[in-house]
Motif scaffolding. Structure first.
Motif, PDB file in Angstrom:
ATOM      1  N   ALA A  18     -10.887  34.385  47.485  1.00  0.00           N
ATOM      2  CA  ALA A  18     -11.408  34.993  46.263  1.00  0.00           C
ATOM      3  C   ALA A  18     -10.913  34.197  45.074  1.00  0.00           C
ATOM      4  O   ALA A  18      -9.799  33.687  45.075  1.00  0.00           O
ATOM      5  CB  ALA A  18     -10.966  36.452  46.162  1.00  0.00           C
ATOM      6  N   LEU A  19     -11.774  34.095  44.071  1.00  0.00           N
ATOM      7  CA  LEU A  19     -11.464  33.309  42.883  1.00  0.00           C
ATOM      8  C   LEU A  19     -12.018  34.029  41.670  1.00  0.00           C
ATOM      9  O   LEU A  19     -13.207  34.393  41.653  1.00  0.00           O
ATOM     10  CB  LEU A  19     -12.105  31.919  43.025  1.00  0.00           C
ATOM     11  N   SER A  20     -11.167  34.253  40.667  1.00  0.00           N
ATOM     12  CA  SER A  20     -11.602  34.928  39.457  1.00  0.00           C
ATOM     13  C   SER A  20     -11.341  34.021  38.267  1.00  0.00           C
ATOM     14  O   SER A  20     -10.203  33.576  38.070  1.00  0.00           O
ATOM     15  CB  SER A  20     -10.849  36.263  39.295  1.00  0.00           C
ATOM     16  N   ILE A  21     -12.377  33.726  37.489  1.00  0.00           N
ATOM     17  CA  ILE A  21     -12.231  32.823  36.351  1.00  0.00           C
ATOM     18  C   ILE A  21     -12.986  33.384  35.147  1.00  0.00           C
ATOM     19  O   ILE A  21     -13.765  34.332  35.276  1.00  0.00           O
ATOM     20  CB  ILE A  21     -12.776  31.406  36.676  1.00  0.00           C
ATOM     21  N   GLN A  22     -12.782  32.766  33.999  1.00  0.00           N
ATOM     22  CA  GLN A  22     -13.500  33.140  32.785  1.00  0.00           C
ATOM     23  C   GLN A  22     -14.736  32.262  32.643  1.00  0.00           C
ATOM     24  O   GLN A  22     -14.765  31.110  33.119  1.00  0.00           O
ATOM     25  CB  GLN A  22     -12.620  32.935  31.542  1.00  0.00           C
ATOM     26  N   GLU A  23     -15.750  32.811  31.995  1.00  0.00           N
ATOM     27  CA  GLU A  23     -16.956  32.033  31.712  1.00  0.00           C
ATOM     28  C   GLU A  23     -16.576  30.742  31.005  1.00  0.00           C
ATOM     29  O   GLU A  23     -15.698  30.725  30.144  1.00  0.00           O
ATOM     30  CB  GLU A  23     -17.883  32.844  30.798  1.00  0.00           C
ATOM     31  N   GLY A  24     -17.248  29.672  31.393  1.00  0.00           N
ATOM     32  CA  GLY A  24     -16.973  28.377  30.785  1.00  0.00           C
ATOM     33  C   GLY A  24     -15.997  27.535  31.572  1.00  0.00           C
ATOM     34  O   GLY A  24     -15.980  26.307  31.422  1.00  0.00           O
ATOM     35  N   GLU A  25     -15.183  28.178  32.393  1.00  0.00           N
ATOM     36  CA  GLU A  25     -14.235  27.426  33.217  1.00  0.00           C
ATOM     37  C   GLU A  25     -14.949  26.837  34.426  1.00  0.00           C
ATOM     38  O   GLU A  25     -16.057  27.226  34.778  1.00  0.00           O
ATOM     39  CB  GLU A  25     -13.097  28.339  33.672  1.00  0.00           C
ATOM     40  N   SER A  64     -15.732  20.093  49.269  1.00  0.00           N
ATOM     41  CA  SER A  64     -15.455  20.967  48.138  1.00  0.00           C
ATOM     42  C   SER A  64     -16.726  21.156  47.327  1.00  0.00           C
ATOM     43  O   SER A  64     -17.595  20.285  47.276  1.00  0.00           O
ATOM     44  CB  SER A  64     -14.349  20.391  47.252  1.00  0.00           C
ATOM     45  N   LEU A  65     -16.822  22.330  46.725  1.00  0.00           N
ATOM     46  CA  LEU A  65     -17.924  22.667  45.826  1.00  0.00           C
ATOM     47  C   LEU A  65     -17.317  22.950  44.464  1.00  0.00           C
ATOM     48  O   LEU A  65     -16.468  23.823  44.333  1.00  0.00           O
ATOM     49  CB  LEU A  65     -18.688  23.901  46.330  1.00  0.00           C
ATOM     50  N   LEU A  66     -17.771  22.202  43.466  1.00  0.00           N
ATOM     51  CA  LEU A  66     -17.324  22.396  42.088  1.00  0.00           C
ATOM     52  C   LEU A  66     -18.492  22.929  41.278  1.00  0.00           C
ATOM     53  O   LEU A  66     -19.576  22.341  41.286  1.00  0.00           O
ATOM     54  CB  LEU A  66     -16.837  21.074  41.505  1.00  0.00           C
ATOM     55  N   ILE A  67     -18.260  24.041  40.602  1.00  0.00           N
ATOM     56  CA  ILE A  67     -19.237  24.585  39.662  1.00  0.00           C
ATOM     57  C   ILE A  67     -18.654  24.390  38.268  1.00  0.00           C
ATOM     58  O   ILE A  67     -17.579  24.923  37.957  1.00  0.00           O
ATOM     59  CB  ILE A  67     -19.508  26.082  39.906  1.00  0.00           C
ATOM     60  N   THR A  68     -19.317  23.625  37.440  1.00  0.00           N
ATOM     61  CA  THR A  68     -18.809  23.378  36.104  1.00  0.00           C
ATOM     62  C   THR A  68     -19.398  24.374  35.113  1.00  0.00           C
ATOM     63  O   THR A  68     -20.482  24.921  35.322  1.00  0.00           O
ATOM     64  CB  THR A  68     -19.147  21.950  35.637  1.00  0.00           C
ATOM     65  N   ALA A  69     -18.637  24.612  34.046  1.00  0.00           N
ATOM     66  CA  ALA A  69     -19.103  25.496  32.960  1.00  0.00           C
ATOM     67  C   ALA A  69     -19.692  26.782  33.528  1.00  0.00           C
ATOM     68  O   ALA A  69     -20.862  27.108  33.296  1.00  0.00           O
ATOM     69  CB  ALA A  69     -20.135  24.762  32.094  1.00  0.00           C
ATOM     70  N   SER A  70     -18.885  27.505  34.266  1.00  0.00           N
ATOM     71  CA  SER A  70     -19.387  28.681  34.999  1.00  0.00           C
ATOM     72  C   SER A  70     -19.940  29.738  34.055  1.00  0.00           C
ATOM     73  O   SER A  70     -19.564  29.849  32.877  1.00  0.00           O
ATOM     74  CB  SER A  70     -18.268  29.268  35.849  1.00  0.00           C
TER      75      SER A  70
END
Lengths: 113, 113
Positions: free
Chosen positions: B10-17, B73-79
């Motif tokens: 599980a991963l929790s981040i803020q928008e834009g990260e 790995s999967l990177l999603i930028t500017a989430s």
């Protein structure tokens, strides 16, 4: 939007019922799949059809019976299911052969009571 | 046994990260695919990367593959909040019959506005 269409979206059935899940694709794919997914778990392969012939059966109980009437349609016939069979059933399709993108439908939620 | 294992669970981040999810697998593969699944919905295909490729991009997505380490790995930028979903890697193992995808356990991504 997915081009793999599954019906019904939700199904509730008793343990003595006979029902079917249906799947249709019009992408010209010659491989079609059934996956089962329990809550919070990854999908698990059940069956693979290639050119309308069953090519993989992952030791699925006989109460699940797949059918591929033509290259666009895939059915999953259900009979004498158990409550533990309640899950999301996902249909998918791809070009036949190896290394192709596999496209999934929205799934059919099955509840066995 | 599961071919793919993912971390974090599980991963929790803020928008834009940016969000990075990792997938490891055990055997030789033909390709590796990444899927997104919104709660209660079907799987949406994101990217397929072949065993002879090292990196692929699609919009805000970047996938890498290291066959020597058997990892991707999967990177999603500017989430964005709309990226909130479960993400699965799926491998098409070389020794398997065609079309058999084995899914990792998945990463649940939560993007807070």
């Amino acid at each position: 939007d997915t081009e793999v269409t599954q019906t019904p979206k939700h199904l509730v059935m008793g343990m003595t019922n006979k029902k079917s899940l249906k799947c249709e694709q019009h992408m010209g794919h010659r491989a079609m799949y059934w996956y089962k997914q329990k809550a919070k778990k990854p999908p698990e392969l059940m069956f693979v059809y290639s050119y309308e012939k069953l090519s993989i059966n992952e030791s699925v109980p006989s109460r699940f019976s797949p059918e591929c009437p033509n290259s666009s349609l895939l059915n999953l016939h259900l009979h004498a299911l158990q409550p533990e069979d309640s899950a999301l059933y996902l249909c998918a399709s791809s070009r036949a052969g190896r290394g192709n993108t596999i496209y999934f439908g929205e799934g059919s939620w099955l509840t066995v009571v | 046994s599961q071919q793919g294992e993912e971390d974090p669970q599980a991963l929790s981040i803020q928008e834009g990260e940016n969000a990075t999810m990792n997938c490891s697998y055990k055997t030789s593969i033909n390709n590796l695919q990444w899927y997104r699944q919104n709660s209660g919905r079907g799987l949406v295909h994101l990217i397929l990367i072949r065993s002879n490729e090292r990196e692929k991009h699609s919009g805000r997505l970047r996938v890498t593959l290291d066959t020597s380490k058997k990892s991707s790995s999967l990177l999603i930028t500017a989430s964005r909040a709309a990226d909130t979903a479960s993400y699965f890697c799926a491998t098409d193992a070389s020794k398997n019959q065609g079309g058999k995808l084995i899914f990792g356990q998945g990463t649940e991504l939560s993007v807070k506005p």
